[in-house]
Design an enzyme around this catalytic site. Structure first.
Site, short mmCIF file in Angstrom:
data_model
loop_
_atom_site.label_atom_id
_atom_site.label_comp_id
_atom_site.label_asym_id
_atom_site.label_seq_id
_atom_site.Cartn_x
_atom_site.Cartn_y
_atom_site.Cartn_z
N THR A 516 28.03 39.69 50.33
CA THR A 516 29.13 40.54 49.89
C THR A 516 28.87 41.09 48.49
OG1 THR A 516 30.71 39.36 51.25
CG2 THR A 516 31.61 40.61 49.41
N ALA A 698 35.53 41.06 44.67
CA ALA A 698 35.19 40.01 45.65
C ALA A 698 34.16 39.04 45.10
CB ALA A 698 34.66 40.65 46.93
N LYS A 699 34.34 37.75 45.48
CA LYS A 699 33.35 36.72 45.18
C LYS A 699 32.84 36.14 46.51
CE LYS A 699 35.91 34.26 42.09
NZ LYS A 699 36.10 33.37 40.91
N GLU A 703 28.85 29.97 51.70
CA GLU A 703 28.38 28.58 51.67
C GLU A 703 29.39 27.59 51.12
OE1 GLU A 703 24.05 28.25 50.50
OE2 GLU A 703 24.45 30.30 49.88
#
Lengths: 1119, 178
Positions: A516, A698-699, A703
């Site tokens: 992303t 966004a981050k 995972e």
């Protein structure tokens, strides 16, 4: 568009099964490849002769190490870390090491060619554990600069250690072990490689075509544009496919040798055994806090099991260490870490990348420190949380950090305060853990760069071109959403082409949670350039500069021009995004900021522990994530839930078990990953807010969600039991043994001195570790019988029992019911029948009928589903047992006789070990010294320790059923116990088959209960109990039969208990007491399966309570 | 309480005597009917999955080959079965893969899309076929029952919640439409 849960772009194909994965629709003339792998963990190849394989009809190519340019190795991390050639050169370093590969017209020809290859090995001493590898004089796998079998050693610190130690007032510590875990992607690793026109065309299941292209070009001395990966659907990756996965090189080499397309598809057994699992970590960690309850110092000694080659082990270890200085705010972190070579399959990249392994230590000790400081675990974490807009000890330059908000919200979502309050129920507990992860990393040259193309076509379609691959993360959809948003076009006009560098600019692919952030920025940047260009063109036509993009048009006031009218042919803009905040790992910056943004999370879990069986049930789970902005909330939630469940799988059951370097549990049936019924419905909270460095704020999310799951569970189990577990997974045996130890229960004595019948076996077992195992394993197995593979020649479908019996006179004929075990046994090379005799057309075996006198005759070919339906009202115990067998799909076709007659499920026997039962009398039972905790007998084991896997056998025995056997000389009836000659072995005469089961009338009148201890819904019983009893009007029990499955080679009835129950009015305690005597006097457990006896008592209590409740219910209804 | 058995065509409890499922003939058929097409039956020992994929029908996926994961689930008649361990030789009824479910499963597929009930998609055709069979049998099911009915289909990506959500949503909407 940003922030909307729109449907994944590929939903129509994926839900209809028409999406093309690598093995689907192979080009015409595609050959099938097979790989010959080392059977030994460490050996010299003295001779390798493939000439006979080349003579097998249909074989087109055979490759060995000699077919690759000499000295060529995979690049991997590069420099001194590159150590692996594409195939074994003169020496094999692990079981499964690739020795040769063949390509042939058919799978059968390829298999035959593999068998025709002659290899002579000279065995070398192998090091299978980290301590063995580090022992003085241990054989060395490689020449390493950091010491014998030490691939990388690092002993450093961040911060002021002296100051940190001086501040320490509280200390907690322990040794934490995280095992090897398999990704178990649903799609096995699959590649079609086709060398034609001086180019290598690849259809391969990859997350990162970049690494496939670069590694293949390097191995074969090709230019980068001579290798191309096509855009195929990818059936899961979880990191495993984020670099090359070795099989691609073999398929490519085979195709380059014969010029035909070659399909290499790993079997599930290969997938489990030979793909690179998560690295096992042993972490000795100490955590210190000052008098104020501030975490001040972390001190770690870490040993990482590298396996036989480096791959990315050095950076996995580094990421695990880095986590210690990234979550909280200690004054100093010190570590002494080693990456150690062993003769096991090399470790690889797996979602979380070293961080789940160290997080179990860090987050457990955070809880212990909180307790010492008298603080609530969530409050303690909040006060120690890293802060926004700071540089952390590890060098991470953090922008937004909402861990504190996440912790506060997860407290509410799980109901923390109430569940830890005074009203709590026994054996229930809640636990919490934090988690963090970067959004991409500058770990390799180019890691800070991504590129994307945007094309507007005259049809009005917008095409996004991106060189990474989407293994299921939803990146394709996210990138499309970003383009649609920037360009103001509806989603149904956006298409995304990925992976295929003939069509896209290159990208490094999906790893390090960069999809992303990096891809999003690249697409945003290209789309913004395209938007500017379209506005410019539109402005020219509209004669005004005041234009915007909306609904697929350039708009100015009431005027609009569709964007397709602005492009001539097609307009394409490619741009490259370079992330300004990232700093590289390798240029000497002491503590580089490797990522642009950092995501945080808090997970909380509620568990219940069954003190009778050791089973942990996850009752509730909340996950709250600092995501910045969820571009597609449904897909974000999917990543979070999926990651958390993978983490729970590792916490509760998943572990790769090895024996002599060889994988024992190479199949789903022996690898208890989560099923739909074993995990709770996970509650997700998203904390959003500005993150200027992220695309649209966004981050990352790929995972992070896996990391907090296991530590939260460990903390919850402590809360429930008061026991700190420091090693995964928490299987029932581990939990039950710890509960017994906690309660100070003395181990059961088995009076072997007074049981002469067990002396011989006892002696044999005692001598196993002192030479018997070695002797039988090394030399005895040379005489092992191995059935020669043969095809099935004929399937007979007789209409009568007599015809079936006649067919069974054919040598190598086998009777099949649903066939669900016969094809599996063929695959496992246990059985190669030439004639299959189906029973489905034999009317007399397909029915259930009442006989005069009230007995019921159940045809042997009745399916489990049919029997369950019949039994649900008449003999509920039978129906409830069937509901625990395998899956609904199997129960539809599996038959009663097939269930009774299925072969033992011992994981050595089933997974190719030349054991006593498979290979014959000269071979060892691998369970005696191997892992026998779950699937082996604790009572009555002889030379084989397996058990009868059939649940119906247990139930039918409790019901006093008889089995009708019919053969050439007529029919006979036997009891269930006499049906079996051994574990899962029917005592049939030649030509005999199971025709029917007769349930006595008394069985239908009795009260019955079936309880089963299993690791997942449909698992074979670790221990099960079928109890049947007739209760008189006075409450007295008659005809009580308690029969245990999973405990002994055959269904087992405790003799003292049977006698004691006759005419008694029992209680659960009384039953447990008598059963305990039985177990003392009858059992002869192996060292690792004593716990099963305790679990049997737990089940007996449960069953007795249910039977007694039944009485209460009857009495109530009588009133 | 006994678990409710998953299925079975003799719910009334009538004895099954004399009833051969699918009216199986005594010799192996030369052809199978799949998704409205006819495909050759393959070698005697071939699994149904081998026959399907050999005939270019790829909607059933090979993930384990041992009947342990459900990715190869297809309908044989109205029964959802694991095609990888089913000998093709005993199949006489029409076979339906995810690609052949047609309009019957349109709402189910849409629900999978709307709930993000798939990620990599490899197990999805098997999940959809299994869900279709579960809902054909009955739409009056609790969430727990649906999870139990679906538990033979492994998914490594989603963590299952969205799959169960999707099937429950379709069960509810079909209940409402009754």
């Amino acid at each position: 568009m940003i922030g909307e849960s729109i449907r994944p772009l590929d939903w129509a194909e994926k839900t209809a099964g028409t999406a093309r994965y690598a093995a689907d629709e192979p080009p015409a003339g595609t050959l099938v490849a097979r790989v010959l792998r080392s059977p030994l963990p460490h050996a010299d190849i003295k001779r390798l002769d493939v000439s006979a394989a080349l003579r097998v009809p249909g074989v087109h190519a055979v490759v060995t190490a000699a077919d690759f340019p000499e000295g060529r190795v995979y690049e991997h991390s590069g420099g001194p870390y590159s150590d692996r050639p594409p195939m074994a050169v003169d020496r094999v370093l692990y079981v499964g090491h690739e020795v040769a590969a063949v390509a042939a017209e058919t799978a059968e020809a390829a298999d035959e060619a593999i068998r025709a290859i002659r290899v002579r090995y000279r065995r070398r001493k192998a090091v299978l554990t980290v301590p063995d590898a580090l022992a003085p004089g241990a054989p060395q796998l490689h020449q390493r600069a950091d010491g014998a079998n030490v691939a990388v050693a690092t002993a450093e610190h961040w911060g002021d250690v002296d100051l940190a130690q001086a501040n320490a007032a509280f200390q907690a510590g322990g040794t934490f072990r995280y095992p090897r875990v398999n990704h178990a992607c649903m799609e096995p690793n699959t590649t079609i490689a086709w060398w034609h026109d001086e180019r290598l065309e690849m259809w391969t299941s990859s997350q990162a075509p970049h690494f496939v292209v670069h590694e293949l070009a390097n191995l074969f001395g090709l230019e980068l544009d001579q290798v191309v990966c096509r855009d195929v659907a990818v059936g899961g990756g979880f990191g495993s496919k984020s670099k090359i996965s070795e099989h691609e090189a073999l398929a490519a080499a085979l195709s380059m040798k014969c010029g035909r397309p070659v399909l290499l598809e790993l079997s599930r057994a290969e997938e489990f055994a030979f793909t690179k699992p998560r690295h096992a970590f042993t972490t000795q960690l100490a955590a210190h806090a000052d008098t104020e309850g501030r975490l001040c110092f972390l001190d770690a000694v870490i040993d990482v099991d590298n396996g036989a080659y480096n791959h990315y082990g050095p950076s996995v270890m580094r990421a695990g260490i880095k986590q210690l200085g990234s979550m909280y705010r200690p004054d100093a972190v010190r570590w002494d870490a080693r990456l150690v070579d062993t003769n096991l399959v090399p470790g690889g990249q797996f979602r979380g990348y070293g961080q789940p392994q160290t997080a179990i230590g860090l987050e457990t000790l955070m809880d212990e420190l909180a307790e010492q400081c008298g603080q609530d675990p969530i409050d303690f974490r909040i006060s120690n949380s890293g802060l926004p807009d700071t540089t952390q000890l590890s060098g991470s330059q953090v922008g937004s950090n909402r861990l504190r908000e996440c912790l506060a919200e997860v407290r509410d979502r799980i109901g923390w305060d109430a569940k830890r309050g005074p009203e709590r129920r026994p054996y229930r507990g809640v636990g919490v853990s934090s988690g963090m992860h970067a959004s991409g990393s500058y770990a390799y040259p180019g890691g800070n760069t991504s590129a994307a193309g945007i094309e507007v076509r005259t049809t009005g379609e917008v095409v996004v071109r991106f060189g990474g691959a989407d293994a299921g993360t939803g990146q394709r959809t996210i990138l499309g959403q970003i383009a649609a948003d920037v360009l103001g076009v509806p989603m149904d006009r956006v298409g995304v082409i990925m992976a295929d560098w003939d069509e896209t600019p290159p990208d490094m692919g999906a790893w390090s949670s960069r999809g992303t952030h990096m891809g999003g920025h690249a697409v945003r940047q290209s789309a913004e350039a395209m938007a500017a260009r379209l506005c410019e063109l539109g402005a020219e036509k509209l004669g005004t500069d005041d234009v915007t993009l909306r609904d697929g048009c350039v708009v100015s006031g009431a005027d609009r021009i569709p964007i397709e009218n602005l492009v001539d042919g097609a307009l394409r803009i490619d741009t490259e995004y370079v992330e300004p905040k990232m700093q590289p790992y390798w240029t000497g910056i002491e503590r580089p900021n490797i990522s642009a943004t950092y995501a945080y999370a808090a997970h909380a879990v509620e568990v219940e522990v069954d003190p009778g069986t050791g089973v942990i049930s996850v009752l509730g789970y909340a996950a709250v994530h600092d995501i910045g902005k969820a571009i597609n909330p449904a897909l974000v939630e999917g990543q979070i839930i999926g990651g958390a469940v993978q983490g729970l799988g590792a916490a509760l059951g998943e572990k790769l078990h090895y024996e002599g370097g060889r994988l024992v549990n190479a199949g789903y049936v022996h690898y208890p990953l989560p099923r739909a019924t074993t995990v709770p419905s996970i509650d997700v909270g998203l904390v959003e807010g500005p993150e200027p460095a992220g695309p649209f704020n966004a981050k990352s999310v790929g995972e992070i969600a896996l990391i907090p799951a296991a530590p939260a569970l460990l903390n919850a189990v402590y809360d429930a039991t008061g026991i700190r577990f420091r090693e995964l997974p928490l299987t029932p045996d581990v939990v039950l043994a710890a509960l017994r130890e906690r309660d100070g229960v003395t181990p059961r004595r088995h009076h072997l001195a007074r049981r002469p019948g067990r002396w011989q076996i006892g002696l044999f077992r005692a001598l196993y570790p002192y030479g018997i195992h070695l002797l039988l394993d090394r030399w005895g197995t040379r005489f092992a019988r191995r059935p020669a593979p043969r095809p099935v020649e004929r399937v007979a479908l007789p209409a009568t029992v007599a015809e079936a019996v006649a067919e069974l006179a054919t040598p190598d004929a086998t009777v099949i019911g649903g066939g669900t075990d016969v094809l599996v046994q063929r695959d496992q090379e246990l059985l190669f029948p030439t004639v299959l005799v189906g029973t489905g057309a034999i009317a007399s075996m397909r029915g259930i009928e009442e006989k005069p006198g009230g007995d019921w005759r159940i045809g042997a070919a009745v399916t489990l589903a049919e029997l369950a339906t019949w039994a649900s009202e008449r003999v509920p115990m039978v129906a409830s047992a069937i509901a625990t067998i395998a899956s609904a799909q199997i129960r539809e076709v599996a038959t009663v006789a097939g269930n009774l007659g299925q072969e033992k499920r011992c994981w050595f026997f089933r997974n190719g070990f030349d054991c006593y039962k498979r290979g014959g009398v000269t071979c060892p039972c691998y369970a005696v010294d191997g892992d026998h905790r779950l699937h082996h007998a604790a009572i009555g084991g002889h030379r084989c320790q397996a058990v009868t896997p059939s649940d119906l056998a247990t139930v039918f025995d409790a019901l006093g059923a008889e089995v009708v056997l019919t053969g050439p000389s007529g029919s006979r009836s036997v009891s269930i116990t006499s049906l079996y000659a051994g574990p899962g072995e029917l005592d049939l005469r030649t030509g005999e088959l199971v025709e029917a089961i007769v349930l006595p009338a008394s069985a239908l009148a009795a009260r019955g209960v079936f309880v089963k201890l299993q690791q997942w819904d449909g698992d074979f019983a670790l221990v099960s109990l079928a109890a049947s009893v007739t209760v008189g009007d006075d409450g007295r029990w008659t005809g009580a039969r308690y029969v245990f499955g999973g405990l002994a080679p055959k269904p087992w009835q405790p003799p003292r208990l049977t006698r004691a129950l006759a005419g008694a009015v029992p209680t659960a305690d009384a039953v447990a007491g008598v059963l305990d005597q039985d177990l003392s006097w009858e059992a002869h457990p192996l060292p690792g399966n004593r716990w099963k006896l305790d679990a049997a008592i737990g089940l007996a209590r449960q069953a007795t309570e249910q039977l007694l409740l039944g009485r209460t219910r009857d009495e109530e209804s009588d009133d | 309480m006994p678990d409710r058995p998953s299925s079975g065509r003799n719910a009334a409890g009538a004895p099954l005597e004399g009833r051969a499922v699918g009216g199986r003939p005594r010799v192996q058929a030369e052809h199978l009917r799949v998704d409205g097409d006819v495909v050759p039956a393959g070698a005697p020992g071939a699994s149904l999955l081998e026959v399907l994929r050999g005939a270019g029908i790829f909607a059933a996926k090979q993930a384990c080959g041992r009947g342990e994961c459900g990715a190869c689930t297809v309908l044989v008649g109205d029964r959802a079965v694991m095609s990888c361990t089913m000998p093709a030789a005993v199949v006489t009824d029409e076979v339906t893969t995810a690609a052949g479910l047609g309009d019957d499963a349109a709402d189910l597929r849409a629900a999978f899309a709307d709930h993000a009930a798939f990620q990599c998609g490899f197990c999805t055709p098997g999940q959809v076929v299994r869900a279709a069979a579960v809902l054909r049998e009955s739409v009056d099911r609790s969430r727990d029952e649906i999870a139990r009915e679906m538990s033979g289909n492994i998914c490594r990506c989603t963590g299952y919640r969205q799959i169960v959500d999707a099937v429950c949503a379709v069960a509810e909407s079909r209940q409402a439409a009754r």
